[in-house]
Enzyme design. Structure first.
Site, PDB file in Angstrom:
ATOM      1  CG  HIS A 126      -2.030  -1.027   1.075  1.00  0.00           C
ATOM      2  ND1 HIS A 126      -3.113  -1.074   1.900  1.00  0.00           N
ATOM      3  CD2 HIS A 126      -2.168  -2.077   0.198  1.00  0.00           C
ATOM      4  CE1 HIS A 126      -3.885  -2.094   1.538  1.00  0.00           C
ATOM      5  NE2 HIS A 126      -3.334  -2.707   0.513  1.00  0.00           N
ATOM      6  CD  GLU A 128      -2.174   4.370   2.836  1.00  0.00           C
ATOM      7  OE1 GLU A 128      -1.732   3.527   2.015  1.00  0.00           O
ATOM      8  OE2 GLU A 128      -3.391   4.561   2.971  1.00  0.00           O
ATOM      9  CB  CYS A 152      -6.740  -0.348   4.461  1.00  0.00           C
ATOM     10  SG  CYS A 152      -5.039  -0.937   4.661  1.00  0.00           S
ATOM     11  CB  CYS A 155      -2.405   1.824   5.795  1.00  0.00           C
ATOM     12  SG  CYS A 155      -1.809   1.032   4.296  1.00  0.00           S
TER      13      CYS A 155
END
Ligand SMILES: O=c1ccn([C@H]2C[C@H](O)[C@@H](COP(=O)(O)O)O2)c(=O)[nH]1
Ligand SMILES: [Zn+2]
Length: 217
Positions: A126, A128, A152, A155
């Site tokens: 992801h 992040e 999410c 993260c």
């Protein structure tokens, strides 16, 4: 204050004033250098730009996140993230992509297969996480994360553990997903401030062909 010290302070003030006059600092804060060419014509290096041409810090950092997202090969959702410190320095940038060394030409980018191993979700890093992993500073405590999509739950854990204290996000398209609910719950418990970003302009255009380098000097 002794007479000698006050005289020194006055001298310092005078020399500062003279240097500012040489720089011809003008009222609206732009700097012009009043240089004269051989004909004696005054040519002011006009660095003044229209106010709306400048990006405020939040627009700039969200634009960096969106620019990073353009590197993502996810055909459906390109996510970018930009982490900044309290001095407005960029300390981490990332986008959603496959792990280093894992071919994004081989691993799947699909999302609808009944076989989890045939979907991107099992593999993609992801944005992040990548921004945190790409950090260029010792730690991210007290930093702000600008991100295209609300984080999410996985993260959210990384953001909290990294000490990031503010999340500025653009899209909340997964707002009805349990992972988003979990993120919001953890952010609230951990004291991470979340703020949806509302841009002043709908577009920021970088047009390499039209940047005007012909500044008159
Ligand atoms: O916190 C998050 C959540 C998701 N992403 C990335 C991971 C995937 O590549 C896409 C999500 O795909 P959808 O098609 O929208 O389900 O977004 C992320 O980087 N950070
Ligand atoms: Zn995530």
């Amino acid at each position: 204050m002794s007479a000698e010290v006050s005289e020194k302070v006055l001298d310092d003030k005078r020399s500062l004033h003279e240097s500012l006059m040489e720089l011809s600092i003008v009222d609206n804060g732009t700097v012009g250098t009043d240089s004269k060419d051989s004909s004696g014509t005054s040519k002011v290096r006009d660095l003044e730009k229209k106010r709306e041409d400048y990006l405020e810090w939040p627009e700039y950092f969200m634009a960096v996140a969106f620019l990073a997202a353009m590197r993502s090969k996810d055909p459906c959702t390109q996510v970018g993230a930009c982490i900044t410190d309290s001095n407005n320095r960029i300390v981490g940038v990332g986008y959603n992509g496959m792990p280093i060394g894992c071919s994004d030409e081989i691993l799947p980018w699909g999302k609808n297969s009944s076989q989890p191993l045939e979907t991107k979700y099992m593999y993609v890093c992801h944005a992040e996480m990548n921004a945190i992993m790409n950090k260029n500073t010792a730690d991210l405590r007290g930093c702000t994360l600008y991100v295209a999509l609300f984080p999410c739950n996985e993260c959210a854990k990384l953001i909290i553990q990294a000490g990031i204290k503010q999340v500025v996000y653009m899209s909340d398209k997964h707002k009805n997903k349990p992972s988003t609910e979990a993120s919001k719950m953890m952010f609230s418990m951990a004291g991470v401030k979340c703020q949806q970003f509302v841009p002043k302009n709908s577009k920021i255009v970088i047009d390499f062909e039209e940047i005007d380098w012909n500044i008159s000097i």
